[in-house]
Structure formats: structure tokens, C-alpha cells
Design an enzyme around this catalytic site. Structure first.
Site, PDB file in Angstrom:
ATOM      1  N   CYS A 264       1.692  -6.954  -0.820  1.00 13.78           N
ATOM      2  CA  CYS A 264       0.967  -6.306   0.274  1.00 13.78           C
ATOM      3  C   CYS A 264       1.504  -4.889   0.411  1.00 13.78           C
ATOM      4  O   CYS A 264       2.409  -4.480  -0.321  1.00 13.78           O
ATOM      5  CB  CYS A 264       1.182  -7.057   1.588  1.00 13.78           C
ATOM      6  SG  CYS A 264       0.318  -8.635   1.698  1.00 13.78           S
ATOM      7  N   TRP A 265       0.955  -4.175   1.371  1.00 20.73           N
ATOM      8  CA  TRP A 265       1.510  -2.855   1.659  1.00 20.73           C
ATOM      9  C   TRP A 265       2.925  -3.005   2.197  1.00 20.73           C
ATOM     10  O   TRP A 265       3.849  -2.352   1.757  1.00 20.73           O
ATOM     11  CB  TRP A 265       0.614  -2.118   2.647  1.00 20.73           C
ATOM     12  CG  TRP A 265       1.174  -0.810   3.121  1.00 20.73           C
ATOM     13  CD1 TRP A 265       1.492  -0.461   4.395  1.00 20.73           C
ATOM     14  CD2 TRP A 265       1.495   0.335   2.322  1.00 20.73           C
ATOM     15  NE1 TRP A 265       1.984   0.820   4.448  1.00 20.73           N
ATOM     16  CE2 TRP A 265       1.999   1.333   3.182  1.00 20.73           C
ATOM     17  CE3 TRP A 265       1.411   0.611   0.956  1.00 20.73           C
ATOM     18  CZ2 TRP A 265       2.418   2.581   2.733  1.00 20.73           C
ATOM     19  CZ3 TRP A 265       1.824   1.857   0.502  1.00 20.73           C
ATOM     20  CH2 TRP A 265       2.319   2.824   1.386  1.00 20.73           C
TER      21      TRP A 265
END
Length: 307
Positions: free
Chosen positions: A57-58
Site C-alpha cells: 500500500c502507500w
């Protein structure tokens, strides 16, 4: 890559999160991706026939964790990047601080530094080919024949992939570069190491370097070469610039290359004057036939292990 949401969907979920909270955003995300789950599995298997996949994910981990469950259920071996892409980027930039036993390979334009770097690699020496990773040869002519340069961020990531394979206790050959290669910047920590490392300068006769440049650039179309020379007008002067452009259009590539080479030799001489704090050795090559790569390897090891 298998993006979970497109930009519009990501923005919509973010808006719902801001106004209605986490639960509402999660439900919306599930509603969006639900019909796509089968296609995600098919795409993952297509990308990775060996059924091993890395997810990130970020930063948060919710989406990658959910997909890890999905792909694991489908029989895939999943790895989730802890801390997400932001953590990966911090690790990448920190990695460039690792001390290396660098040997910087310098020399005037046309000396064949990149070719020699690859010869060193074929002999089992460690190299870091910055120009290959940057998709640029460094000079005003450096973009010719190259694919487009990556973004700065992607360049750093690609550089890290090469960097992480290096053994810090063994010599690493790297071509002499300024802190910029085309539009890209070298990591400051790596560049600082290069500035302090021993420098081996490859010296070839002017005529041989001239022949190499003609072979390399004579296949380039006139418009491209003309544009590059026009970009050098302030450095060459208008008279020399026009002479070079005229020579290109008349097919007198050696004359044009000679103008460029005289300019770059002066630049190189000035740069070398600024590096007197480094250990500098010159390696002379009269012609390619008499060149023994093992002599260069021996010189490099003497410089590294004598300090």
C-alpha cells in the site's frame, strides 16, 4: 502491477472517508472491487506463473492485507511490504549511504569508459552502470539513441535494485559523472562517496577518440545533431556552432565531432583540476588491441586496498 483502484475511485473513497468515516470508505471500496476479484486473481497468475507476489500500500496496509488474503486463498505465496511504499522509499534512500569501495572510472570524451565498465563486469568485477540506469550518456549528446529517461523516483528505485546486489567489502567500479545525468540527480550520499573515491582516468589518443565518436553518432539524423549543437551555442560560440552544424549537413561528421571534442576536452581538464584532492591515476591505452583489462583491474585493487 495490479492497481486496486484508479485515481477517480481513490479520490471518491478518500472523500467518503473524510465525510463519513472509515467503515463507510471500506464498504465503498468492497463494493467497487467486489466484481473484479476474479480478474485480480487471473492477472496475478498471469504476471507471476510461479505464484509468488509482493503487495504494498502507500503506507497503511489495509488494501494490501486484504489482497494478500485473497491471493493466498487462491493458492499464491504472498509477501506484504511492511509500512508500504513510503517505508520502502525511506529504505531505498538510506541504502545509498552504505559505504562502498568505489573506484571511479574517468577519462576524456570518447575514451570508451562505458565499454570498459562492461568489460570489467564480464571479468567478474562489480560495477554500477549509472548511465544505463539513467538511460542517458551524460553529455549534451547523451539522450541520442536512448529510451526516455525514467522519473527521478523510478531512477532511484532502479538504482537501488543494482545497488543492493553489491558486496561492500569488494571493489565497485563506477563511471565518473556529475551529480546530474540528463534530467536526473544522483543520490547525494552516493555522489559524495564518488567524490572521495580514487579516480582512474582512461587516456586514449585524440584521433582514436574522434573515430569512436564518429562511429557512434554519424548514424544520427541531421535534425537531432543540429538541435544538440544549437543547444551548445553559448559554450561553443556562434561561429564554432555554425561550423559544426554546416559540417553535419554536409556529411562531414569528423569535422563536427572534432569541434565538440575540443570543447569537451577543455571541460574535462577543468573538472580534473577540481579533483586534485582525490587519488588520481592515469591508465593509458594506445589502441584497443594492446589493452589488457587485467592490468586495469590490478591497478584498481592497488588503489582500493592500499588505503
Amino acid at each position: 502491477q495490479i492497481p486496486l483502484f484508479d485515481n477517480n475511485e481513490r479520490a471518491l473513497i478518500g472523500k467518503v472517508y473524510a465525510h463519513n468515516g472509515s467503515d463507510a470508505a471500506v464498504l465503498l471500496g468492497m463494493e467497487i472491487v467486489g466484481p473484479r476479484l476474479k480478474s485480480y486473481i487471473e492477472k496475478a497468475r498471469e504476471i507471476s506463473p510461479e505464484r509468488k507476489i509482493i503487495l504494498y500500500c502507500w503506507r497503511g496496509g489495509m488494501r494490501s492485507g486484504s489482497l494478500a488474503w485473497l491471493f493466498s486463498t487462491a493458492g499464491m505465496q504472498c509477501y506484504v511490504v511492511e509500512g508500504g511504499y513510503k517505508a520502502y522509499r525511506r529504505y531505498v534512500l538510506e541504502k545509498f549511504r552504505t559505504p562502498l569501495k568505489l573506484i571511479v572510472l574517468g577519462g576524456e570524451t570518447g575514451a570508451g569508459k562505458t565499454e570498459i565498465l562492461r568489460m570489467l563486469a564480464s571479468e567478474g568485477e562489480q560495477i554500477l552502470d549509472l548511465e544505463a540506469i539513467a538511460c542517458h550518456k551524460g553529455s549534451a549528446f547523451g539522450a541520442i539513441g536512448q529510451p526516455g529517461q525514467p522519473t527521478q523516483e523510478q531512477f532511484e528505485n532502479n538504482l537501488f535494485e543494482a545497488f543492493r546486489t553489491l558486496k561492500p567489502d569488494k571493489p565497485v567500479w563506477i563511471e565518473n559523472e556529475s551529480i546530474t545525468i540528463g534530467k536526473l540527480f544522483l543520490p547525494r550520499s552516493l555522489f559524495d562517496q564518488m567524490e572521495k573515491a580514487p579516480l582512474v582516468c582512461i587516456s586514449r589518443p585524440f584521433t582514436e577518440r574522434l573515430e569512436r565518436l564518429v562511429r557512434e553518432y554519424a548514424i544520427t539524423d541531421h535534425e537531432t545533431l543540429t538541435a544538440v549543437f544549437r543547444g551548445l551555442i553559448r559554450r561553443l560560440g556562434s561561429e564554432k556552432c555554425q561550423q559544426a552544424i554546416t559540417a553535419v549537413h554536409e556529411g562531414k561528421y569528423e569535422e563536427a565531432a572534432e569541434i565538440a571534442l575540443h570543447y569537451y576536452d577543455k571541460v574535462y581538464s577543468r573538472q580534473l583540476d577540481k579533483k586534485q584532492h582525490q587519488i588520481i591515476k592515469t591508465f593509458y591505452i594506445d589502441n584497443t588491441l594492446n589493452f589488457n583489462i587485467q592490468d586495469l583491474i590490478t591497478l584498481g585493487k592497488e588503489l582500493i586496498f592500499s588505503n
